[in-house]
Every structure is written in C-alpha cells, then in structure tokens.
Write an enzyme that holds these catalytic residues in place. Structure first.
Site, PDB file in Angstrom:
ATOM      1  N   LEU A 202       0.816  -1.206   0.000  1.00 22.00           N
ATOM      2  CA  LEU A 202       0.000   0.000   0.000  1.00 22.00           C
ATOM      3  C   LEU A 202       0.856   1.266   0.000  1.00 22.00           C
ATOM      4  CD1 LEU A 202      -2.750  -1.082   2.560  1.00 22.00           C
ATOM      5  CD2 LEU A 202      -2.725  -1.384   0.070  1.00 22.00           C
ATOM      6  N   HIS A 203       0.339   2.282  -0.685  1.00 30.62           N
ATOM      7  CA  HIS A 203       1.020   3.572  -0.784  1.00 30.62           C
ATOM      8  C   HIS A 203      -0.026   4.681  -0.706  1.00 30.62           C
ATOM      9  CE1 HIS A 203      -0.416   3.484  -4.921  1.00 30.62           C
ATOM     10  NE2 HIS A 203       0.265   2.372  -5.147  1.00 30.62           N
TER      11      HIS A 203
ATOM     12  N   HIS B 241      -3.397   4.219  -2.483  1.00 32.07           N
ATOM     13  CA  HIS B 241      -4.373   3.391  -1.767  1.00 32.07           C
ATOM     14  C   HIS B 241      -4.990   4.158  -0.602  1.00 32.07           C
ATOM     15  CE1 HIS B 241      -1.635   0.189  -3.499  1.00 32.07           C
ATOM     16  NE2 HIS B 241      -2.820  -0.210  -3.934  1.00 32.07           N
TER      17      HIS B 241
ATOM     18  N   GLY C 264      -8.515   3.453  -8.277  1.00 26.51           N
ATOM     19  CA  GLY C 264      -7.765   4.622  -8.696  1.00 26.51           C
ATOM     20  C   GLY C 264      -7.806   4.833 -10.198  1.00 26.51           C
TER      21      GLY C 264
ATOM     22  N   SER D  67       2.761   3.907  -7.405  1.00 31.96           N
ATOM     23  CA  SER D  67       2.553   2.537  -7.837  1.00 31.96           C
ATOM     24  C   SER D  67       3.373   1.605  -6.958  1.00 31.96           C
ATOM     25  CB  SER D  67       2.971   2.354  -9.302  1.00 31.96           C
ATOM     26  OG  SER D  67       2.972   0.985  -9.663  1.00 31.96           O
ATOM     27  N   SER D  68       2.805   0.437  -6.663  1.00 30.21           N
ATOM     28  CA  SER D  68       3.559  -0.554  -5.902  1.00 30.21           C
ATOM     29  C   SER D  68       4.809  -0.987  -6.653  1.00 30.21           C
ATOM     30  CB  SER D  68       2.666  -1.765  -5.601  1.00 30.21           C
ATOM     31  OG  SER D  68       1.517  -1.372  -4.887  1.00 30.21           O
ATOM     32  N   ARG D  69       4.762  -0.928  -7.976  1.00 26.02           N
ATOM     33  CA  ARG D  69       5.899  -1.379  -8.781  1.00 26.02           C
ATOM     34  C   ARG D  69       7.028  -0.349  -8.842  1.00 26.02           C
ATOM     35  NH1 ARG D  69       1.457  -4.068 -11.285  1.00 26.02           N
ATOM     36  NH2 ARG D  69       1.888  -6.303 -11.513  1.00 26.02           N
TER      37      ARG D  69
END
Length: 285
Positions: free
Chosen positions: A34-35, A38, A148, A186-188
């Site tokens: 999560l960031h 989120h 999102g 982004s999680s990536r």
C-alpha cells in the site's frame, strides 16, 4: 482498530452485522504494498460510507506467464499499519484457498473494452481481475467500491461488468496520486533503480505536454500521440508498450479530439512496466 478477517464465512458475518445496523459499506480491493494512492481510496471510502473494508490479496489469476506474481511485494505488517492509520474497519486477508478452492473453474470475462491497451499486451489480465472482483463483491457486498484512475481501463471494465451483470456496487474512481516530481504512485515503483525512477518522469511530463496541447486547441489525436511518444522515447531507458488515445469512457477509436479522451501509456524501464494516463477535455474556446 481494524478487524482482520481471513475467511469468507467470517467476512459474511461482519457484513450481515453491518447490514442489520443499517450501515453502508465501502470497499477498497487491493493487492497490498500500500502507498498514498491506496490511502486516498480509503479516505474517500471513509467520507462516503459508514463501514470501510479493505482487501489485501495478491490475486494469482490476473498475472500472465512470466509476469511478477512471485516477486510482487508482500508487506503485510506495513499494509495493516496503513489501514489502521486510515481508520479502516476491517481488513479481508484471505489465503488463496479461500477464493480459489480445489476444483475451482469459473471465470468472469468482460468483452468489448478489454482488447486494447493493457488488455492487448496482457490478454488474460482482465479476466483475472473481473473474476476476483466478482468474488469479492459477492463476499463483501459493498454499496460502493473505490478504484484509482491510474488503472483507468480497469475502472471502465469493472463498471461495464457491474452494469452487464446487474450488480449493486457503484464503482467510484479516485484521481491519481503522484509524488512531488509527478511520478504516479505505484507498488511497482519499488522495483525501479534510482536512474530508472528519474527516467520514468517522462511519463507524467509527456501527459502534461498533451494537456497543454489540448488546452491550446489541438484536436488531432495523432499529433498529440506523436508528441507524447517522442518525449517518452527521449529517455533511453524507456521501452514503450503503448501510447494511445480512445474516447472516455467507452474506449472507442477517435478521429478528432471533440469529446473526453483517455490518453494512456504503458512503458517498461528495465523489467518494470509502469502505466499512467490522463483524461483530456477538448478546448471549448
């Protein structure tokens, strides 16, 4: 304090209790890591609904062969802390067998808006997304579900699925959250080297250029696409998957920018594939 729920049966008990109390349910489906993006979804859910449920489940069926399922970041302790800081009421964190039991073999497939953009380069992706979201909707039974804009095609696909299958939840799209330098959260992003992360700024910069062109009266999609593509390719590390424009929200081909348009990009920096987008509104002057 957020309640941790690990089984479908326990989640249904929680939902039934909320319904008996006359409370509305907001739902934020996630794969964890999560960031701030989120967090924005959770905050919007808190504003809109009485009870907020967040799911944390890395869904295997939306990853294609040779994609990053096994390497996808799993940061449970940190994720739980984020949920609790946001005032989430329940975190649904099931093991895979709860959603995909032995003998499972039923898919949900949305057609018409999944054969372009990410759907073309990841042909099984949206089938996995639609299937797991259908299962989660059946379990959580939300009034609203929050996604999102960074995954704009996913929002379009899920809105079509909800409409076509007469589902209850309203799909709420929350604007993209960006770092101060413009990179979409982004999680990536965690996969990027410092050099790749700096290079990735060409995505938001290219989209900003497109916004300026549309505001100045440019109506040729090809001209906007070429300007964005050229800017992205100015970064040697950028390997472009697509830069495309379609009508929003139906993802139809366009010949002129005379309606709301989704400009979406997907670009690899090393092994990391990033997506970003902007919704362009034609100049009214």
């Amino acid at each position: 304090m957020a309640t941790i729920v690990e089984t479908v049966a326990a989640m249904r008990v929680l939902v039934a209790e909320a319904r008996q109390a006359g409370k509305s349910i907001g739902f934020v489906p996630t794969m964890g890591a999560l960031h701030a993006g989120h967090l924005a979804l959770m905050q919007q859910a808190k504003k809109n609904c009485d009870i907020v449920v967040v799911s944390i489940f890395v869904n295997p069926t939306q990853f294609g062969p040779n994609e990053d399922f096994t390497a996808y970041p799993r940061t449970w302790a940190e994720d739980l802390a984020v949920c609790r800081s946001a005032g989430v009421d329940a975190v649904f964190h099931p093991p895979a067998r709860e959603l995909y039991p032995d003998g499972w073999g039923t898919w949900v497939e949305v057609t018409g808006v999944t054969d372009k953009l990410c759907g073309r380069s990841r042909p099984t992706h949206f089938r996995g997304v639609a299937t797991v979201v259908t299962k989660l909707f059946n379990i959580v039974q939300p009034d609203q579900a929050f996604f999102g804009q960074k995954d704009a095609q996913q929002v379009i696909v899920l809105r079509k699925m909800v409409r076509d299958l007469n589902m209850v939840p309203e799909i709420v799209m929350v604007p993209i959250v960006r770092d101060e330098d413009g990179l979409a959260k982004s999680s990536r992003n965690a996969y990027l080297s410092s050099e790749q992360r700096q290079a990735a700024l060409v995505l938001s910069q290219g989209l900003a250029k497109a916004r300026e062109m549309a505001a100045a009266g440019e109506q040729e999609p090809a001209a906007i696409r070429e300007a964005v593509l050229s800017h992205i390719q100015s970064a040697p590390q950028a390997n472009v998957d697509y830069v495309e424009l379609y009508s929003f929200p139906d993802l139809a081909e366009i010949a002129v920018l005379n309606q709301d348009v989704l400009l979406a990009v997907a670009v690899r920096f090393g092994a990391t594939r990033l997506i970003d987008n902007i919704i362009l509104t034609p100049s009214r002057t």
